[in-house]
Motif scaffolding. Structure first.
Motif, mmCIF file in Angstrom:
data_model
loop_
_atom_site.group_PDB
_atom_site.id
_atom_site.type_symbol
_atom_site.label_atom_id
_atom_site.label_comp_id
_atom_site.label_asym_id
_atom_site.label_seq_id
_atom_site.Cartn_x
_atom_site.Cartn_y
_atom_site.Cartn_z
ATOM 1 N N LYS A 132 4.133 19.563 9.658
ATOM 2 C CA LYS A 132 5.398 20.141 8.912
ATOM 3 C C LYS A 132 5.162 20.122 7.311
ATOM 4 C CE LYS A 132 9.131 18.734 11.595
ATOM 5 N NZ LYS A 132 10.512 18.020 11.740
ATOM 6 N N GLN B 293 -3.978 3.598 1.374
ATOM 7 C CA GLN B 293 -4.380 3.683 2.899
ATOM 8 C C GLN B 293 -4.333 5.292 2.983
ATOM 9 O OE1 GLN B 293 -0.949 2.753 5.730
ATOM 10 N NE2 GLN B 293 -2.601 1.548 6.790
ATOM 11 N N LEU C 184 9.878 7.151 3.955
ATOM 12 C CA LEU C 184 9.473 6.234 4.964
ATOM 13 C C LEU C 184 8.957 4.872 4.384
ATOM 14 C CD1 LEU C 184 8.912 5.706 7.934
ATOM 15 C CD2 LEU C 184 6.580 6.852 7.857
ATOM 16 N N ILE D 226 3.774 -5.221 10.900
ATOM 17 C CA ILE D 226 4.710 -4.258 10.220
ATOM 18 C C ILE D 226 5.646 -3.819 10.987
ATOM 19 C CG2 ILE D 226 2.459 -3.527 9.160
ATOM 20 C CD1 ILE D 226 2.246 -1.319 11.167
ATOM 21 N N GLY E 136 14.609 9.553 1.938
ATOM 22 C CA GLY E 136 13.614 10.537 2.178
ATOM 23 C C GLY E 136 12.333 9.578 2.154
ATOM 24 N N HIS F 229 0.824 -1.113 -0.041
ATOM 25 C CA HIS F 229 0.154 -0.057 0.094
ATOM 26 C C HIS F 229 0.866 1.260 -0.001
ATOM 27 C CE1 HIS F 229 0.443 -0.634 4.497
ATOM 28 N NE2 HIS F 229 0.603 0.958 4.535
ATOM 29 N N GLY G 134 -0.146 -4.129 12.252
ATOM 30 C CA GLY G 134 -0.858 -3.420 11.338
ATOM 31 C C GLY G 134 -2.148 -3.679 10.813
ATOM 32 N N HIS H 96 3.757 7.104 3.639
ATOM 33 C CA HIS H 96 4.901 6.054 3.404
ATOM 34 C C HIS H 96 4.542 5.308 2.104
ATOM 35 C CE1 HIS H 96 1.595 4.497 6.049
ATOM 36 N NE2 HIS H 96 1.984 3.361 5.437
HETATM 37 C C1 MC0 Z 1 8.917 12.373 9.229
HETATM 38 N N1 MC0 Z 1 10.021 12.537 8.447
HETATM 39 C C2 MC0 Z 1 9.732 11.932 7.250
HETATM 40 C C3 MC0 Z 1 8.336 11.365 7.571
HETATM 41 N N2 MC0 Z 1 7.844 11.906 8.842
HETATM 42 N N3 MC0 Z 1 10.299 11.819 6.075
HETATM 43 C C4 MC0 Z 1 9.819 11.133 5.136
HETATM 44 N N4 MC0 Z 1 8.446 10.736 5.221
HETATM 45 C C5 MC0 Z 1 7.646 10.676 6.537
HETATM 46 N N5 MC0 Z 1 6.564 10.149 6.620
HETATM 47 C C6 MC0 Z 1 11.342 13.567 8.526
HETATM 48 C C7 MC0 Z 1 10.870 14.798 9.198
HETATM 49 O O1 MC0 Z 1 10.568 15.764 7.976
HETATM 50 C C8 MC0 Z 1 12.236 15.195 9.885
HETATM 51 O O2 MC0 Z 1 13.388 15.574 8.838
HETATM 52 C C9 MC0 Z 1 12.841 13.715 10.494
HETATM 53 O O3 MC0 Z 1 12.001 12.868 9.652
HETATM 54 C C10 MC0 Z 1 12.195 13.555 11.811
HETATM 55 O O4 MC0 Z 1 10.818 13.841 11.622
HETATM 56 P P1 MC0 Z 1 10.197 14.404 13.145
HETATM 57 O O5 MC0 Z 1 9.336 15.664 12.824
HETATM 58 O O6 MC0 Z 1 11.093 14.561 14.157
HETATM 59 O O7 MC0 Z 1 8.905 13.517 13.311
HETATM 60 P P2 MC0 Z 1 8.906 12.082 14.220
HETATM 61 O O8 MC0 Z 1 9.221 12.346 15.448
HETATM 62 O O9 MC0 Z 1 7.313 11.773 13.934
HETATM 63 O O10 MC0 Z 1 10.013 11.109 13.555
HETATM 64 C C11 MC0 Z 1 9.950 10.526 12.287
HETATM 65 C C12 MC0 Z 1 9.735 9.014 12.176
HETATM 66 C C13 MC0 Z 1 8.398 8.587 12.977
HETATM 67 C C14 MC0 Z 1 9.521 8.658 10.850
HETATM 68 C C15 MC0 Z 1 11.071 8.532 13.013
HETATM 69 O O11 MC0 Z 1 7.171 9.451 12.496
HETATM 70 C C16 MC0 Z 1 8.263 7.202 12.903
HETATM 71 O O12 MC0 Z 1 8.771 6.469 13.757
HETATM 72 N N6 MC0 Z 1 7.202 6.551 11.873
HETATM 73 C C17 MC0 Z 1 6.885 5.272 11.817
HETATM 74 C C18 MC0 Z 1 5.479 4.881 12.243
HETATM 75 C C19 MC0 Z 1 4.504 5.762 11.672
HETATM 76 O O13 MC0 Z 1 4.693 6.530 10.837
HETATM 77 N N7 MC0 Z 1 2.998 5.565 12.009
HETATM 78 C C20 MC0 Z 1 2.171 5.975 11.300
HETATM 79 C C21 MC0 Z 1 1.538 4.944 10.150
HETATM 80 P P3 MC0 Z 1 14.056 16.892 9.125
HETATM 81 O O14 MC0 Z 1 14.836 17.025 7.673
HETATM 82 O O15 MC0 Z 1 12.889 17.939 8.938
HETATM 83 O O16 MC0 Z 1 14.679 16.792 10.236
HETATM 84 S S1 MC0 Z 1 0.881 3.728 11.055
HETATM 85 C C22 MC0 Z 1 0.437 2.676 9.703
HETATM 86 O O17 MC0 Z 1 0.735 3.039 8.571
HETATM 87 C C23 MC0 Z 1 -0.394 1.281 9.866
HETATM 88 C C24 MC0 Z 1 -1.830 1.607 10.605
HETATM 89 C C25 MC0 Z 1 -0.182 0.234 8.747
HETATM 90 O O18 MC0 Z 1 0.241 0.411 7.721
HETATM 91 O O19 MC0 Z 1 -0.930 -0.668 9.142
#
Ligand code: MC0
Length: 142
Positions: free
Chosen positions: A76, A59, A131, A119, A129, A7, A113, A83
């Motif tokens: 932001k 999704q 996710l 997941i 860049g 997805h 997930g 992703h």
């Molecule tokens: C943040 N960044 C991204 C991003 N989110 N880059 C690309 N794609 C994304 N989605 C970048 C920011 O711009 C920033 O870069 C740096 O990563 C740190 O971000 P932050 O603002 O400090 O944000 P945080 O604290 O949320 O950390 C980002 C991180 C986090 C990716 C580590 O969001 C995470 O652990 N995500 C994994 C879990 C997740 O996303 N769950 C939701 C979907 P700069 O350059 O500005 O420093 S759950 C899902 O999808 C399930 C239900 C499923 O599929 O079944």
């Protein structure tokens, strides 16, 4: 390693509004909805196609609050692609393999997930860049 794109996750402010947009624009159908407290999202899966190894979906993701991954992303960057998720046969094994190549794992172990899947996420800064999510379907097909 990857069987298919499982997805593409899209961050949005209003899930119901964006479901209606994707249904009327692309003739897609919602096949599953879930609130995932651990991930801080309310989400809907819209079916695209079935292929070898399972289905593929859009999704739609609405954050449960501002202090969540999708909440921070929206603040932001605004709405858009959040992703890309790849279907794998064994998510634990894929994590070991990819971690061994020096990519930072956001999850050391699989989590729950959508649609009963397991997941895990990889750090976007190590994957151009993007996710990246790894998805193992409960029965390898979904
Ligand atoms: C943040 N960044 C991204 C991003 N989110 N880059 C690309 N794609 C994304 N989605 C970048 C920011 O711009 C920033 O870069 C740096 O990563 C740190 O971000 P932050 O603002 O400090 O944000 P945080 O604290 O949320 O950390 C980002 C991180 C986090 C990716 C580590 O969001 C995470 O652990 N995500 C994994 C879990 C997740 O996303 N769950 C939701 C979907 P700069 O350059 O500005 O420093 S759950 C899902 O999808 C399930 C239900 C499923 O599929 O079944």
């Amino acid at each position: 390693m990857f069987m298919r794109i499982d997805h593409v996750g899209i961050a949005c402010h209003d899930l119901e509004e964006k479901i209606a947009l994707f249904e009327r624009t692309f003739d897609l159908t919602v096949v599953a909805r879930e609130v995932n407290e651990e991930q801080g999202v309310k989400e809907a899966m819209l079916h695209i196609a079935d292929g070898e190894g399972g289905g593929s979906y859009i999704q739609l993701l609405e954050p449960l609050g501002p202090d969540t991954p999708v909440g921070r992303f929206l603040a932001k960057r605004g709405e858009g692609v959040h992703h890309v998720a790849f279907g794998v046969p064994d998510v634990t094994r894929a994590l070991e393999e990819i971690g061994g190549k020096g990519i930072r794992l956001l999850d050391e172990k699989p989590r729950h997930g959508s649609m009963g899947s397991s997941i895990a996420f990889l750090h976007p800064k190590d994957v151009a860049g993007m996710l990246t999510e790894l998805v193992q379907a409960p029965d390898q097909r979904r």
